[in-house]
Design a protein around this motif. Structure first.
Motif, PDB file in Angstrom:
ATOM      1  N   ASP A 142       2.369  -0.771 -15.901  1.00 43.71           N
ATOM      2  CA  ASP A 142       2.102  -0.283 -14.554  1.00 43.71           C
ATOM      3  C   ASP A 142       3.155  -0.915 -13.635  1.00 43.71           C
TER       4      ASP A 142
ATOM      5  N   ALA B  45       0.845  -1.195   0.000  1.00 49.15           N
ATOM      6  CA  ALA B  45       0.000   0.000   0.000  1.00 49.15           C
ATOM      7  C   ALA B  45       0.874   1.237   0.000  1.00 49.15           C
TER       8      ALA B  45
ATOM      9  N   GLY C 138       1.500  10.507  -9.091  1.00 53.85           N
ATOM     10  CA  GLY C 138       1.594   9.097  -8.715  1.00 53.85           C
ATOM     11  C   GLY C 138       1.209   8.209  -9.885  1.00 53.85           C
ATOM     12  N   THR C 139       1.175   6.910  -9.649  1.00 48.62           N
ATOM     13  CA  THR C 139       0.852   5.947 -10.705  1.00 48.62           C
ATOM     14  C   THR C 139      -0.499   6.257 -11.347  1.00 48.62           C
ATOM     15  N   THR C 140      -1.500   6.491 -10.498  1.00 45.73           N
ATOM     16  CA  THR C 140      -2.852   6.713 -11.001  1.00 45.73           C
ATOM     17  C   THR C 140      -2.879   7.930 -11.918  1.00 45.73           C
TER      18      THR C 140
ATOM     19  N   HIS D 226      -8.358  -4.757  -2.573  1.00 46.12           N
ATOM     20  CA  HIS D 226      -7.063  -4.247  -3.045  1.00 46.12           C
ATOM     21  C   HIS D 226      -7.168  -3.554  -4.399  1.00 46.12           C
TER      22      HIS D 226
HETATM   23  N1  C6P Z   1      -1.908  -0.225  -4.888  1.00 41.55           N
HETATM   24  C1  C6P Z   1      -2.220  -1.448  -2.838  1.00 41.55           C
HETATM   25  O1  C6P Z   1      -2.383  -1.520  -1.622  1.00 41.55           O
HETATM   26  P1  C6P Z   1      -1.237   5.036  -6.496  1.00 41.55           P
HETATM   27  O2  C6P Z   1      -2.353   4.909  -5.539  1.00 41.55           O
HETATM   28  O3  C6P Z   1      -1.550   5.956  -7.644  1.00 41.55           O
HETATM   29  O4  C6P Z   1       0.072   5.337  -5.841  1.00 41.55           O
HETATM   30  O5  C6P Z   1      -1.019   3.564  -7.112  1.00 41.55           O
HETATM   31  C2  C6P Z   1      -2.055   2.913  -7.769  1.00 41.55           C
HETATM   32  C3  C6P Z   1      -1.653   1.504  -8.108  1.00 41.55           C
HETATM   33  C4  C6P Z   1      -1.541   1.162  -9.442  1.00 41.55           C
HETATM   34  N2  C6P Z   1      -1.139  -0.065  -9.807  1.00 41.55           N
HETATM   35  C5  C6P Z   1      -0.859  -1.022  -8.908  1.00 41.55           C
HETATM   36  C6  C6P Z   1      -0.400  -2.371  -9.377  1.00 41.55           C
HETATM   37  C7  C6P Z   1      -0.975  -0.744  -7.546  1.00 41.55           C
HETATM   38  O6  C6P Z   1      -0.693  -1.690  -6.665  1.00 41.55           O
HETATM   39  C8  C6P Z   1      -1.404   0.545  -7.137  1.00 41.55           C
HETATM   40  C9  C6P Z   1      -1.611   0.871  -5.696  1.00 41.55           C
HETATM   41  C10 C6P Z   1      -2.062  -0.084  -3.457  1.00 41.55           C
HETATM   42  O7  C6P Z   1      -2.151  -2.444  -3.548  1.00 41.55           O
HETATM   43  C11 C6P Z   1      -3.184   0.829  -3.073  1.00 41.55           C
HETATM   44  S1  C6P Z   1      -4.737   0.278  -3.677  1.00 41.55           S
END
Ligand code: C6P
Length: 408
Positions: free
Chosen positions: A201, A30, A92-94, A364
């Motif tokens: 990703d 997370a 961030g990733t999103t 998740h």
């Molecule tokens: N997964 C988990 O507990 P962000 O929130 O933008 O930093 O990342 C999003 C995201 C995108 N791709 C994958 C494969 C991820 O695992 C995550 C974030 C966290 O698994 C929060 S749901």
């Protein structure tokens, strides 16, 4: 367990008690904890250099600009990008995935196909659903194999699905529930053969092992700083120069324009074109410090440590009566997801919390995969550089206590 340097002293947050027990942090999937070196880089920046970038002509602004651009170069080196201009700083990733999905959607037409997989996090799924809706393109999914998705992606089905109509193939490098690493270089090679743009990703993989975007051969790659010991609020969209140059800007405003008049505006080249407004300056500097920290530990070594812990956890959890473990039995990366038919994941996590453990319980952000596997939720333990084999003993003991409570 092979020897691994004790890095726990680098992480101030770990030295606390939770509900009277030593904290056992098993939720790095997370967000990862931050080493002193990253915290110090943030404090140094705010105490000495804080200013806006690319705007001011005074000393602080020039120092902040130099530090911000040095961070871009450091991240490019971390990824083995061809040049710093291939690194776009995002939230961030999103944010990165939304930016690339909206940009690529502009070029998609009805009849085109966006291909993704059944194991995607919502952040690499919903933006493509939106892109399909906006463009009229069709969204297809590469299936996962096995009742517990232990077989990973169905690569035979991928051969059928990768037709010349596929314009984009977006997939996760490391699944945040299955713990399996997809063969990203091979997937990119196959996608290239049909002319598809590849989007990786790398949220769960980037800080957990070696990663070389040129060796992967991907067009775009997205990740967050906070999952690799960096700050929250900073992420990266890597784009191969030729691809980035063709991507339209997403947010518009100050900082991304070459010139503006009352009739319209002209954009700066990448990466500035994608960084409208004041960027996450401190975040970028903290992310560069995280790159230094992880490289000093050695990324091959981090990957081995993660794998050793995850394997040990899998083997210690497997004998628990009624447990269902997701993903492969061997070769898994640093996380384990599991479920009990008779004990809800939220109860497991709440009981574990009483024992000082931080676990994650829920879907998740993988609702479609959970539904396909017939699960409402699972519990996840995820590992990183500061975790130890002894903490897996604490996890197993806590689960045994929980099962005893519910089963008598
Ligand atoms: N997964 C988990 O507990 P962000 O929130 O933008 O930093 O990342 C999003 C995201 C995108 N791709 C994958 C494969 C991820 O695992 C995550 C974030 C966290 O698994 C929060 S749901």
């Amino acid at each position: 367990m092979p020897t691994w340097p004790d890095v726990r002293a680098d992480f101030p947050i770990l030295h606390q008690r939770v509900h009277g027990h030593p904290l056992v942090y098993l939720d790095s999937g997370a967000t990862a904890q931050k080493p002193r070196a990253v915290i110090a880089a943030l404090v140094r920046y705010y105490e000495q250099d804080n200013s806006n970038v690319h705007r001011g002509l005074h000393a602080l602004s020039m120092r902040a600009t130099d530090a911000y651009e040095a961070a871009r170069a450091r991240v490019a080196q971390f990824l083995h990008a061809a040049e710093p201009a291939e690194v776009v700083f995002t939230r961030g990733t999103t944010d990165s995935l939304n930016l690339v999905a909206r940009g690529l959607a502009a070029d998609l037409r009805p009849g085109d196909v966006i291909l993704t997989t059944e194991m995607e996090h919502h952040s690499n799924l919903v933006p493509w659903q939106q892109a399909a809706q906006a463009s009229g393109a069709t969204l297809r999914y590469v299936p996962v194999l096995g009742a517990n998705a232990e077989g990973g992606l169905d690569l035979a089905a991928l051969d059928q699905l990768l037709t010349p109509q596929v314009k984009v193939f977006a997939f996760t490098h490391l699944s945040n529930t299955l713990g399996l690493l997809n063969p990203a270089a091979d997937l990119c090679r196959r996608a290239r053969a049909v002319g598809a743009v590849t989007v990786v990703d790398a949220a769960q993989s980037v800080g957990h092992g070696p990663l070389d975007v040129q060796a992967l051969g991907c067009d775009f790659l997205a990740f967050s700083g906070h999952k690799m010991c960096g700050p929250t609020g900073i992420g990266v969209l890597y784009g191969r120069r030729a691809r980035l140059d063709r991507l339209p800007p997403d947010a518009t405003g100050g900082g991304m324009v070459a010139s503006v008049d009352y009739e319209g505006a002209r954009w700066k080249p990448a990466p500035e074109r994608f960084e409208a407004g004041t960027p996450p300056i401190a975040g970028a500097i903290g992310l560069a410090a995280a790159c230094d920290y992880l490289d000093a530990l050695g990324r091959e070594a981090i990957a081995r440590h993660d794998q050793d812990l995850a394997q040990l956890a899998y083997e210690r959890l497997a004998p628990l009566p009624g447990i269902r473990l997701l993903g492969p039995a061997t070769g898994r990366r640093g996380l384990v997801c599991f479920a009990f038919a008779d004990v809800h994941a939220h109860d497991v996590v709440t009981f574990a919390d009483e024992d000082g453990l931080a676990l994650r319980g829920g879907h998740h952000c993988n609702q479609p995969l959970m539904r396909k596997l017939g699960l409402a939720s699972t519990t996840r333990a995820s590992f990183y550089v500061y975790n130890t084999a002894a903490e897996i003993d604490v996890l197993v003991a806590s689960l045994q206590r929980t099962l005893k409570f519910f089963r008598g």
